[in-house]
Motif scaffolding. Structure first.
Motif, PDB file in Angstrom:
ATOM      1  N   TRP A 173     -37.599   2.254   5.745  1.00 23.72           N
ATOM      2  CA  TRP A 173     -38.951   1.822   6.101  1.00 23.72           C
ATOM      3  C   TRP A 173     -38.877   0.725   7.156  1.00 23.72           C
ATOM      4  CZ3 TRP A 173     -42.829   4.635   4.141  1.00 23.72           C
ATOM      5  CH2 TRP A 173     -42.586   5.377   2.979  1.00 23.72           C
ATOM      6  N   VAL A 174     -39.790   0.783   8.111  1.00 24.47           N
ATOM      7  CA  VAL A 174     -39.803  -0.220   9.189  1.00 24.47           C
ATOM      8  C   VAL A 174     -41.229  -0.680   9.469  1.00 24.47           C
ATOM      9  CG1 VAL A 174     -37.721   0.691  10.305  1.00 24.47           C
ATOM     10  CG2 VAL A 174     -39.958   1.599  10.937  1.00 24.47           C
ATOM     11  N   GLY A 175     -41.319  -1.855  10.050  1.00 29.16           N
ATOM     12  CA  GLY A 175     -42.626  -2.360  10.472  1.00 29.16           C
ATOM     13  C   GLY A 175     -43.041  -1.744  11.795  1.00 29.16           C
ATOM     14  N   GLU A 176     -44.241  -2.077  12.222  1.00 33.23           N
ATOM     15  CA  GLU A 176     -44.802  -1.450  13.414  1.00 33.23           C
ATOM     16  C   GLU A 176     -43.970  -1.724  14.653  1.00 33.23           C
ATOM     17  OE1 GLU A 176     -48.971  -1.453  16.006  1.00 33.23           O
ATOM     18  OE2 GLU A 176     -48.764  -2.704  14.223  1.00 33.23           O
ATOM     19  N   THR A 177     -43.485  -2.930  14.767  1.00 34.31           N
ATOM     20  CA  THR A 177     -42.740  -3.297  15.981  1.00 34.31           C
ATOM     21  C   THR A 177     -41.269  -3.543  15.702  1.00 34.31           C
ATOM     22  OG1 THR A 177     -43.286  -5.630  15.649  1.00 34.31           O
ATOM     23  CG2 THR A 177     -44.795  -4.302  17.033  1.00 34.31           C
ATOM     24  N   ALA A 178     -40.821  -3.225  14.494  1.00 35.10           N
ATOM     25  CA  ALA A 178     -39.417  -3.476  14.147  1.00 35.10           C
ATOM     26  C   ALA A 178     -38.505  -2.521  14.908  1.00 35.10           C
ATOM     27  CB  ALA A 178     -39.217  -3.325  12.649  1.00 35.10           C
ATOM     28  N   ALA A 179     -37.252  -2.941  15.079  1.00 32.40           N
ATOM     29  CA  ALA A 179     -36.259  -2.101  15.747  1.00 32.40           C
ATOM     30  C   ALA A 179     -35.902  -0.898  14.887  1.00 32.40           C
ATOM     31  CB  ALA A 179     -35.019  -2.937  16.049  1.00 32.40           C
ATOM     32  N   ARG A 180     -35.505   0.161  15.551  1.00 32.55           N
ATOM     33  CA  ARG A 180     -35.083   1.398  14.846  1.00 32.55           C
ATOM     34  C   ARG A 180     -33.612   1.660  15.135  1.00 32.55           C
ATOM     35  NH1 ARG A 180     -40.610   0.426  14.871  1.00 32.55           N
ATOM     36  NH2 ARG A 180     -41.757   2.102  13.812  1.00 32.55           N
ATOM     37  N   PRO A 181     -32.714   1.070  14.363  1.00 33.03           N
ATOM     38  CA  PRO A 181     -31.291   1.327  14.615  1.00 33.03           C
ATOM     39  C   PRO A 181     -30.915   2.760  14.229  1.00 33.03           C
ATOM     40  CG  PRO A 181     -31.568   0.050  12.620  1.00 33.03           C
ATOM     41  CD  PRO A 181     -32.925   0.144  13.235  1.00 33.03           C
TER      42      PRO A 181
END
Length: 406
Positions: A173-181
């Motif tokens: 799960w990620v936030g709206e502007t979080a990085a996507r490794p």
């Protein structure tokens, strides 16, 4: 030109305004056409007659080959028709005794005299004519339900290969502007199901093929089919995987195929044959597999299970009331496979799972082949038969095994 009285078939072929020479030429041409048409029709009729005659001869030949092996045909085909006729005359009218004596060979008369109870003349009787059944009674051989339950693939080459996925792609799960490794990737391993080969090479003399009261050739082909099915039955459960299918029961610790599947071995549970243990064993199989699961066990194990009752005194085994439908154990269908070990200490007596997802049978296209060889070993005719089939575990998570504790 009205004074010419032409036949009806030629009237349309000539014209009145033509000269006599032209008219006669047209008439001759028309006559030639009629003759050709007539010859063509005759040839067509002859061809149809020849085709019909060929078809009738083929049907008669098929009838001659098959009638002896047809149920009920034995009543129409006496072994010794003359003797049977004479015997019937003796029964009905009291005559024919001399004729019977002529027909019986010295060996026949000796056999009759040696068994007084079956009709020596001194006892007022004669040997009744014997009729053959013309069919060979044989032991029924069970075939493996694995072929019915498993996934069957037909290939045009000697092996079938598929891929096994180990693991799943990573996620999170990620936030709206979080990085996507980058996430982890699954790995793929090939699983190959090579086709082994069964062979048989029986022989029969040409004379017995020609003179036998049954169709020896048809019987031999059927016997080979049954024998090959028996060999499959053994291999689908305990085959080593070398020049034969890899058996289901060999994908365990210490088995011939221990560790060969990239997904691991089959799960083996050691439990006594009891109601609570069977319930735990059944629900230990994952839900995606359990909804299509089947029990596979031998008749001896089934006999033990049919007597088990739950806490309320109800049998957990239910025999089917519909012909062709299997019995059920704890609500799931049961297949009897006599190749499964019995309920003895140390044996893997029960398999439970979705066999279509868990086991694969690889049939080589047109795998059963038969070569009739009358030349190699005269006067014997050899029937060289081969069949190519493979098999092995497809998904080890789909099937569980129950071992009887020592």
């Amino acid at each position: 030109m009205q004074h010419f009285n032409l036949p009806r078939a030629l009237r349309g072929a000539v014209r009145a305004e033509e000269t006599p020479q032209q008219l006669f030429a047209q008439i001759n041409g028309a006559i030639g056409d009629l003759r050709q048409r007539h010859d063509d029709n005759i040839n067509d009729v002859r061809e149809h007659v020849d085709n019909l005659s060929t078809a009738m001869n083929a049907m008669q030949g098929q009838l001659d080959r098959n009638v002896l092996s047809t149920p009920g045909a034995s009543a129409m085909l006496p072994v010794e028709p003359d003797y049977t006729k004479a015997f019937a005359s003796f029964i009905r009218k009291g005559d024919g005794e001399a004729k019977l004596s002529e027909l019986q060979s010295a060996g026949d008369r000796a056999a009759i005299q040696a068994a007084l109870s079956v009709g020596s003349d001194a006892n007022g009787g004669l040997l009744a004519p014997i009729e053959w059944d013309r069919e060979i009674s044989k032991q029924q051989v069970t075939t493996s339900p694995m072929r019915k339950l498993a996934k069957v693939m037909t290939t045009s080459v000697g092996a079938f290969t598929t891929l096994w996925q180990s693991g799943n792609p990573g996620s999170g799960w990620v936030g709206e502007t979080a990085a996507r490794p980058q996430t982890s990737n699954p790995t793929f391993d090939p699983i190959t199901f090579a086709a082994g080969e069964i062979y048989a090479n029986p022989a029969a003399t040409q004379r017995i093929l020609d003179d036998a009261a049954i169709d020896i050739g048809a019987w031999l082909v059927d016997a080979l089919r049954i024998e090959f099915n028996r060999q499959e039955n053994i291999a689908f459960l305990s085959g080593s995987g070398v020049n034969q299918p890899a058996g289901l029961l060999t994908y365990v610790t210490g088995g011939a195929n221990d560790g060969t599947h990239p997904g691991g071995n089959l799960t083996v549970v050691e439990e006594a044959v009891a109601v609570d243990a069977l319930i735990d064993f059944m629900y230990g199989l994952g839900a995606p597999y359990r909804q299509n699961a089947t029990w596979v066990l031998s008749s001896l194990t089934a006999a033990a299970l049919t007597r088990l009752k739950d806490a309320d005194g109800n049998l957990i085994w239910r025999e089917s009331l519909i012909v062709g439908q299997p019995a059920t154990l704890l609500g799931r269908p049961v297949e009897i496979d006599e190749g499964m070990p019995g309920p003895t200490a140390g044996n893997i007596a029960i398999a439970f799972g979705d066999f279509r997802a868990g086991y694969l049978v690889n049939d080589r296209y047109s795998s059963l082949r038969l070569l009739r060889d009358p030349f190699t070993n005269k006067p014997f005719v050899h029937f060289y038969a081969t069949k190519r089939v493979g098999g092995g575990v497809l998904d080890p998570n789909a099937i569980r095994l129950l071992r009887i504790p020592v």
